[in-house]
Design an enzyme around this catalytic site. Structure first.
Site, PDB file in Angstrom:
ATOM      1  N   ASN A  69     -24.772  36.980 -35.555  1.00  0.00           N
ATOM      2  CA  ASN A  69     -24.738  36.820 -37.013  1.00  0.00           C
ATOM      3  C   ASN A  69     -24.233  38.066 -37.720  1.00  0.00           C
ATOM      4  O   ASN A  69     -23.671  37.987 -38.827  1.00  0.00           O
ATOM      5  CB  ASN A  69     -26.142  36.515 -37.562  1.00  0.00           C
ATOM      6  CG  ASN A  69     -26.754  35.242 -37.039  1.00  0.00           C
ATOM      7  OD1 ASN A  69     -27.962  35.147 -36.899  1.00  0.00           O
ATOM      8  ND2 ASN A  69     -25.944  34.237 -36.738  1.00  0.00           N
ATOM      9  N   ARG A  72     -20.906  39.070 -39.876  1.00  0.00           N
ATOM     10  CA  ARG A  72     -20.572  38.564 -41.208  1.00  0.00           C
ATOM     11  C   ARG A  72     -21.789  38.382 -42.113  1.00  0.00           C
ATOM     12  O   ARG A  72     -21.655  38.328 -43.324  1.00  0.00           O
ATOM     13  CB  ARG A  72     -19.826  37.229 -41.107  1.00  0.00           C
ATOM     14  CG  ARG A  72     -20.694  36.124 -40.501  1.00  0.00           C
ATOM     15  CD  ARG A  72     -19.914  35.001 -39.866  1.00  0.00           C
ATOM     16  NE  ARG A  72     -20.823  34.027 -39.237  1.00  0.00           N
ATOM     17  CZ  ARG A  72     -21.385  34.208 -38.051  1.00  0.00           C
ATOM     18  NH1 ARG A  72     -21.148  35.301 -37.361  1.00  0.00           N
ATOM     19  NH2 ARG A  72     -22.180  33.295 -37.547  1.00  0.00           N
ATOM     20  N   ASN A 130     -21.679  22.383 -42.344  1.00  0.00           N
ATOM     21  CA  ASN A 130     -21.429  21.100 -41.692  1.00  0.00           C
ATOM     22  C   ASN A 130     -21.354  19.990 -42.740  1.00  0.00           C
ATOM     23  O   ASN A 130     -21.960  20.077 -43.806  1.00  0.00           O
ATOM     24  CB  ASN A 130     -22.498  20.792 -40.646  1.00  0.00           C
ATOM     25  CG  ASN A 130     -23.869  20.606 -41.259  1.00  0.00           C
ATOM     26  OD1 ASN A 130     -24.223  19.517 -41.695  1.00  0.00           O
ATOM     27  ND2 ASN A 130     -24.660  21.681 -41.317  1.00  0.00           N
ATOM     28  N   CYS A 192     -18.022  27.304 -37.922  1.00  0.00           N
ATOM     29  CA  CYS A 192     -17.670  28.702 -37.635  1.00  0.00           C
ATOM     30  C   CYS A 192     -17.990  29.085 -36.194  1.00  0.00           C
ATOM     31  O   CYS A 192     -17.280  29.892 -35.586  1.00  0.00           O
ATOM     32  CB  CYS A 192     -18.410  29.636 -38.592  1.00  0.00           C
ATOM     33  SG  CYS A 192     -17.880  29.465 -40.303  1.00  0.00           S
ATOM     34  N   CYS A 330     -26.117  23.495 -26.766  1.00  0.00           N
ATOM     35  CA  CYS A 330     -25.157  24.327 -27.502  1.00  0.00           C
ATOM     36  C   CYS A 330     -25.966  25.420 -28.180  1.00  0.00           C
ATOM     37  O   CYS A 330     -26.971  25.867 -27.638  1.00  0.00           O
ATOM     38  CB  CYS A 330     -24.355  23.487 -28.497  1.00  0.00           C
ATOM     39  SG  CYS A 330     -25.356  22.688 -29.774  1.00  0.00           S
TER      40      CYS A 330
END
Length: 365
Positions: A69, A72, A130, A192, A330
């Site tokens: 994270n 950014r 999303n 992203c 994931c």
């Protein structure tokens, strides 16, 4: 409501600003804003709203801070790794401005809690990544009569707009469905985590969102209602396009947004939580672990599974044993849910989604 002597000193540059002044600052103090998502867009958005003196800021995000994270999400630092984002954000924002109130929601924003949470705030700002959540936020804002400040980023490009703003004639400005009536096909536009993003871009777009929120609250300037600003960081170009409301679009209730966006309804998919999966590992159960993230993500951290990125799974599913139990994961469980649905279509009967993905698994450490 008045400003204390310390607040007058803190907001001095606002108070002397022509067309802003004390009246606008008091409006900021009286306002409440809900920020959905405390990630790349939420980081600058939250900091500028707090610094400006927005009186009450709500933050909803279920995730914890991870090292990936920090490229950014400048709201956080090394000391925050592993913390809930909403709690780390609250600590930082109150350090930035102790004269405001921060309300945290360490949970997913969904159709079960959307209307209740939105009812507590004047303005809604979206920092998610999303399509199901964007349509949910939009529809909930339309039903609740709340303005929706939208931002999105992808690789080098970003967008900002203001939806459902109350206009002087009593009508509402166009909403997200007027700009995007239908979502793109699943997997056509990666988030992203899948497609990457230039680290500075969410800072730019998130600051633009904060600008729109402050303009709406203070009744300053002209908000981006009925317009969408498109920004390209790679070539430093910006365009503003106009769009109109589509009277044929009616929003009357919240729906199943995963299904609307062509995604599998996760509650209908076979799944396993992180605790049960860890127990399987300790027992030495016979299963195949499939990782559907990207190679760069795998290099940063992995659980030792077979790597087949989601975008390549439709061409490579035959590499997997059809008669063996398969656990798919994931980062957070969203992409793996798509993978489970795809494998089911191919005839796999013993395939399970790891709820919460590698994030939930690491939270158990």
């Amino acid at each position: 409501m008045n400003l204390s002597a310390e607040e007058k000193n803190r907001y001095a540059r606002h108070l002397i600003l022509p067309g802003f002044g004390m009246e606008a600052q008091l409006k900021l103090k009286a306002a409440s804003v809900l920020v959905i998502g405390a990630g790349g867009l939420g980081s600058p958005l939250l900091q500028y709203l707090a610094a400006a003196g927005v009186g009450t800021i709500g933050i909803i995000d279920p995730d914890r801070v991870s090292s990936s994270n920090l490229q950014r999400q400048v709201l956080y630092g090394e000391k925050d790794l592993g913390k809930l984002k909403v709690e780390a954000a609250k600590e930082r924002l109150l350090d930035l401005n102790p004269h405001i109130t921060i309300v945290t929601y360490p949970q997913v924003f969904d159709k079960k809690n959307a209307m209740k949470i939105l009812s507590e705030y004047n303005i809604i700002a979206d920092g998610t990544d999303n399509f199901p959540t964007r349509y949910l936020v939009n529809d909930a804002c339309v039903l609740a009569g709340k303005p929706y400040v939208y931002g999105s980023i992808f690789r080098f490009e970003g967008q900002v707009s203001v939806f459902n703003l109350l206009l002087q004639d009593g009508s509402r400005s166009p909403n997200y469905r007027d700009l995007y009536p239908t979502p793109p096909p699943p997997n056509q536009v990666p988030n992203c985590a899948e497609g990457g993003v230039l680290g500075v871009l969410p800072g730019i777009i998130g600051a633009m969102q904060a600008n729109e929120v402050i303009k709406i609250i203070s009744d300053t300037g002209t908000p981006l209602a009925g317009k969408v600003a498109l920004f390209d960081a790679a070539h430093f170009t910006q365009h503003t396009l106009r769009y109109k409301a589509n009277p044929a679009i009616k929003i009357e209730e919240l729906i199943d947004y995963e299904v609307f966006c062509g995604l599998p309804a996760q509650e209908q998919l076979p799944s396993i939580d992180a605790g049960a999966f860890k127990a399987m590992q300790k027992r030495g159960d016979d299963f195949v672990l499939l990782d559907v993230r990207t190679p760069p993500e795998y290099e940063v951290d992995h659980l030792g599974g077979i790597l087949i990125p989601l975008g390549e799974l439709s061409d490579n599913w035959h590499q997997l044993p059809n008669r063996q139990l398969i656990v798919v994961h994931c980062r957070s469980g969203a992409r793996s849910a798509k993978a489970v649905a795809l494998l089911q279509e191919k005839g796999f009967s013993q395939v399970y989604n790891l709820e919460g993905g590698i994030n939930a698994y690491r939270d158990l450490d």
